[in-house]
Structure formats: structure tokens, C-alpha cells
Design a protein around this motif. Structure first.
Motif, mmCIF file in Angstrom:
data_model
loop_
_atom_site.group_PDB
_atom_site.id
_atom_site.type_symbol
_atom_site.label_atom_id
_atom_site.label_comp_id
_atom_site.label_asym_id
_atom_site.label_seq_id
_atom_site.Cartn_x
_atom_site.Cartn_y
_atom_site.Cartn_z
ATOM 1 N N GLY A 110 0.817 -1.214 0.000
ATOM 2 C CA GLY A 110 0.000 0.000 0.000
ATOM 3 C C GLY A 110 0.847 1.259 0.000
ATOM 4 N N GLN A 111 1.935 1.257 0.765
ATOM 5 C CA GLN A 111 2.832 2.422 0.798
ATOM 6 C C GLN A 111 3.502 2.629 -0.556
ATOM 7 O OE1 GLN A 111 5.102 1.148 4.295
ATOM 8 N NE2 GLN A 111 4.420 2.987 5.381
ATOM 9 N N LEU A 112 3.904 1.545 -1.196
ATOM 10 C CA LEU A 112 4.574 1.658 -2.495
ATOM 11 C C LEU A 112 3.593 2.070 -3.590
ATOM 12 C CD1 LEU A 112 6.987 -1.410 -2.360
ATOM 13 C CD2 LEU A 112 7.518 0.998 -1.934
ATOM 14 N N VAL A 113 2.354 1.599 -3.486
ATOM 15 C CA VAL A 113 1.326 2.070 -4.431
ATOM 16 C C VAL A 113 1.126 3.571 -4.256
ATOM 17 C CG1 VAL A 113 -1.127 1.959 -5.020
ATOM 18 C CG2 VAL A 113 0.141 -0.161 -4.608
ATOM 19 N N ALA A 114 1.097 4.023 -3.013
ATOM 20 C CA ALA A 114 0.954 5.462 -2.742
ATOM 21 C C ALA A 114 2.157 6.237 -3.264
ATOM 22 C CB ALA A 114 0.784 5.693 -1.238
ATOM 23 N N LEU A 115 3.346 5.652 -3.183
ATOM 24 C CA LEU A 115 4.540 6.289 -3.737
ATOM 25 C C LEU A 115 4.365 6.541 -5.230
ATOM 26 C CD1 LEU A 115 7.510 7.231 -3.603
ATOM 27 C CD2 LEU A 115 8.178 4.818 -3.882
ATOM 28 N N GLY A 116 3.654 5.650 -5.910
ATOM 29 C CA GLY A 116 3.379 5.849 -7.332
ATOM 30 C C GLY A 116 2.656 7.153 -7.599
ATOM 31 N N GLU A 117 1.796 7.560 -6.678
ATOM 32 C CA GLU A 117 1.110 8.847 -6.806
ATOM 33 C C GLU A 117 2.120 9.982 -6.751
ATOM 34 O OE1 GLU A 117 -2.089 11.463 -7.250
ATOM 35 O OE2 GLU A 117 -2.112 9.278 -7.394
ATOM 36 N N ASP A 118 3.111 9.857 -5.889
ATOM 37 C CA ASP A 118 4.154 10.881 -5.781
ATOM 38 C C ASP A 118 5.029 10.935 -7.033
ATOM 39 O OD1 ASP A 118 3.360 11.389 -3.105
ATOM 40 O OD2 ASP A 118 4.586 9.715 -2.410
ATOM 41 N N ILE A 119 5.171 9.797 -7.687
ATOM 42 C CA ILE A 119 6.015 9.731 -8.882
ATOM 43 C C ILE A 119 5.262 10.184 -10.129
ATOM 44 C CG2 ILE A 119 7.271 8.164 -10.437
ATOM 45 C CD1 ILE A 119 7.772 6.376 -7.924
ATOM 46 N N PHE A 120 4.040 9.677 -10.322
ATOM 47 C CA PHE A 120 3.354 9.829 -11.613
ATOM 48 C C PHE A 120 2.337 10.971 -11.697
ATOM 49 C CE2 PHE A 120 4.539 5.259 -11.532
ATOM 50 C CZ PHE A 120 5.327 5.234 -12.669
ATOM 51 N N ARG A 121 1.838 11.470 -10.563
ATOM 52 C CA ARG A 121 0.874 12.569 -10.632
ATOM 53 C C ARG A 121 1.478 13.745 -11.405
ATOM 54 N NH1 ARG A 121 -4.152 13.001 -10.922
ATOM 55 N NH2 ARG A 121 -4.319 11.457 -9.236
ATOM 56 N N TYR A 122 0.713 14.326 -12.287
ATOM 57 C CA TYR A 122 1.177 15.403 -13.178
ATOM 58 C C TYR A 122 2.348 14.948 -14.052
ATOM 59 C CZ TYR A 122 -1.434 18.113 -9.674
ATOM 60 O OH TYR A 122 -2.390 18.573 -8.796
ATOM 61 N N PHE A 123 2.447 13.626 -14.259
ATOM 62 C CA PHE A 123 3.511 13.035 -15.091
ATOM 63 C C PHE A 123 4.907 13.345 -14.553
ATOM 64 C CE2 PHE A 123 -0.167 13.787 -17.880
ATOM 65 C CZ PHE A 123 -0.438 12.476 -18.263
ATOM 66 N N GLY A 124 4.989 13.657 -13.267
ATOM 67 C CA GLY A 124 6.293 13.913 -12.660
ATOM 68 C C GLY A 124 6.834 15.305 -12.895
ATOM 69 N N LEU A 125 5.984 16.230 -13.349
ATOM 70 C CA LEU A 125 6.472 17.558 -13.737
ATOM 71 C C LEU A 125 6.596 18.545 -12.567
ATOM 72 C CD1 LEU A 125 4.452 17.939 -17.052
ATOM 73 C CD2 LEU A 125 6.932 17.808 -16.852
#
Length: 347
Positions: free
Chosen positions: A197-212
Motif C-alpha cells: 500500500g505504501q509503495l502504491v501510494a509512492l506511485g502517486e508521488d512519482i506519476f501525478r502530473y507526469f512527474g512535472l
């Protein structure tokens, strides 16, 4: 505040945005047609501004713009209502939707006037919100203006840009009070003990706004022997990012560059992992570095704090951001750690 109607107008704006975001998927004639058209136009004007990301940014602001949140935030400051309003120039970035809105509300809630220069990448959304505010409170009409060319007749400046543009800002605006922001990056410290669950949430930190965004995680620190398969498995739910043509183009380009350069990369079909000392990774790539001691790593990161916006972890340190929360800053989380309200109050 001398003008509580200004605060109330922001509360009404929050309610307006909240209602729209909650009902945008419904076939509801009560939804504001102009709001729908504005989002569509912003999406067409900037290919990175997908409807999903625009709505996400709006949702975050609707959650912040409540009477309770605003009053609690403002209660920390002594705002002198008798001070003559000053004109504050704001040079806004355009990397993610409404990225300059926090500076905008800081200026207005301290009783000052906004002179905003919009980024060509984000020039649709803010004017629409300003129109709404003016309809709620006419005082905004004389307090908010936009500039196309050079700034003039301002008392202080808040400018956000890259390391290159910041040199221009420092030269051009050095004679007066200023906040000038440069490139910053966010990183995550993994121990190998994170839950899925923590790593899935990390994906939000990485991919939201395509990382911009500067709050997007562009680099992870992992212990030696870290199992990247666990991370890739957790990030699989974000595979849809590759369906976005601009992201896919960056993925293909960076993969080709790395392969031609014989760099060792890990690839899951939509994200490239590369061992690299740099904090800033290109779109569709995530850099990583191994560490032996978290204590030593923390000391190294402290030495680089001027280049860092957020550190994400499992919460072992109070100042860290929890997984999945980098794009949910509170009103008192200031870019680059510079208290914008204090800066404006003390002019």
C-alpha cells in the motif's frame, strides 16, 4: 482581517470548486458550463494538463479553501489592516495546473494587490477563478491585474522558474524585496520494509502530473540488495501513463538514449529506473542510489537541502512527507521553505 468579505469569497470559491468536482461526471444541467469549457480549453492549450490532473489540482484546493482551514492558517500571523496595500508581482510557473495559486492567495489575504504574469502553459484556469472571486466581492477587481509584458510599478516580486530563469529574475528584480525560486526536486527513502500500500501510494508521488512538479519524487534511495520487483509490482497500477502520447514520447526517447549509451536500466514498460547520483530525473525515468546507513544518507541530504522540496518516507522523521501525500500540501507548507506570508507582512 479588515475585509472579512475577501476571506468569505475564497470560502465560496472552495465550495464552488468542491461542488463541481463532486458532480462533474453527472449529466447535471446545474453544473457551470463556463467551468466545463474552461477545463476543456486548458486541456487543449497544454497537452500535459489532462482533465484528470486539472480536476485533481482543483480538488486539492477545494479541500483547503474552507473557513476553518483559512482562519486556522491566518491565526498564526499578525496582519496589520492599517498598512497601505502594496503591489506584489507574481511570475507564475506553468508546470502543473494552478501552481501559482498559493502565492496568489497569500498576497490577497495579507491585504495586498496582485500583479500576475501567467505562464503561457497555464493561462486559462486562474483568470476563470478570478472572475468568480470578483462576482463574490467587487474589491477583487481593483486588487487583481494581469501583465503580459514587463513588470512595472510593483513593490515586491515573487518569481518561480528554473535555475536558468532564476538568474534572469535575480538580475532583473534584485533591487527590491523578492522571493525567487529555483529548481527543486523531491526524493523518497525506502527501507525495503514498506507495505504494498505504501509503495502504491509512492506511485502517486512519482506519476501525478507526469512527474512535472517539484514535489514529484524523481529519485529514490534504497538499501543494498533492494528487490525492485516489489516496487515494480506496486507501481503496475499506473501503467496507463504510457497511453499519454507526450509521456510515451519521453519514455521512448529516454530509453533509446540510455540503451545507446549502454547504461544499465530497469524497465517495466512505462518507467525506466536508472542508478544515478543526480536528484533530477527526466520524464518517464526514476533515478535511484543505494545507501548503507540511513543516518549518513540523512546527513548528505541535509547538505543538499537547498535543492530539495520534499523527502518522502515511512514517517520515521517528523518533517518527512508520507507516501502519496506530496501533491497534497497544506496552506502552511511553503515552497522552498520560505514563509510567503511573513515575507509579505514584513514588507
Amino acid at each position: 482581517m479588515r475585509h472579512p468579505a475577501i476571506l468569505e469569497a475564497f470560502v465560496k470559491l472552495g465550495s464552488f470548486i468542491r461542488d463541481f468536482c463532486e458532480n462533474h461526471n453527472r449529466d447535471d444541467s446545474s453544473l457551470d458550463d463556463n467551468f466545463i469549457r474552461t477545463i476543456t480549453l486548458a486541456e487543449q492549450q497544454n497537452g500535459w494538463f489532462t482533465r484528470n490532473n486539472i480536476l485533481y489540482a482543483l480538488e486539492q484546493w477545494s479541500a483547503l479553501l474552507t473557513k476553518e482551514n483559512l482562519e486556522q492558517w491566518l491565526s498564526k500571523y499578525s496582519i496589520d489592516d492599517n498598512v497601505t496595500p502594496k503591489t506584489i508581482g507574481i511570475v507564475m510557473a506553468g508546470n502543473i495546473p494552478l501552481v501559482g495559486f498559493h502565492d496568489f492567495i497569500c498576497v490577497l489575504l495579507t491585504g495586498n494587490k496582485v500583479l500576475a504574469k501567467l505562464s503561457s502553459n497555464d493561462k486559462i484556469l486562474l483568470p476563470f477563478l478570478v472572475d468568480f472571486l470578483v462576482k463574490q466581492e467587487l474589491k477583487f477587481k481593483e486588487k487583481i491585474s494581469f501583465v503580459e509584458g514587463k513588470f512595472k510599478d510593483f513593490d515586491a516580486i515573487i518569481a518561480t522558474g528554473s535555475n536558468n530563469t532564476s538568474r534572469y529574475f535575480e538580475y532583473y528584480f534584485s533591487k527590491g524585496p523578492n522571493i525567487i525560486r529555483k529548481n527543486r526536486n523531491s526524493v523518497a527513502i525506502l527501507t525495503g520494509n514498506e507495505s504494498k500500500g505504501q509503495l502504491v501510494a509512492l506511485g502517486e508521488d512519482i506519476f501525478r502530473y507526469f512527474g512535472l512538479g517539484c514535489r514529484n519524487v524523481s529519485k529514490i534511495f534504497v538499501p543494498k540488495g533492494y528487490n525492485f520487483n516489489v516496487l515494480f509490482d506496486a507501481l503496475f497500477s499506473y501503467k496507463h501513463v504510457i497511453d499519454h502520447h507526450k509521456y510515451a514520447n519521453n519514455y521512448d526517447y529516454n530509453k533509446a538514449v540510455y540503451l545507446m549509451s549502454d547504461f544499465k536500466i530497469l524497465d517495466n514498460g512505462f518507467l525506466l529506473l536508472k542508478e544515478d547520483k543526480s536528484l533530477s530525473s527526466p520524464i518517464a525515468a526514476l533515478f535511484y542510489t543505494y545507501y548503507d546507513s540511513e543516518k549518513t544518507l540523512r546527513e548528505e541530504l541535509n547538505n543538499q537541502k537547498e535543492a530539495l522540496q520534499c523527502i518522502v518516507s515511512d514517517g520515521s522523521k517528523e518533517t518527512d512527507i508520507s507516501f502519496g501525500d506530496t501533491q497534497k500540501p497544506t496552506l502552511d507548507e511553503y515552497a522552498d521553505g520560505v514563509d510567503t506570508m511573513e515575507f509579505l507582512i514584513n514588507l
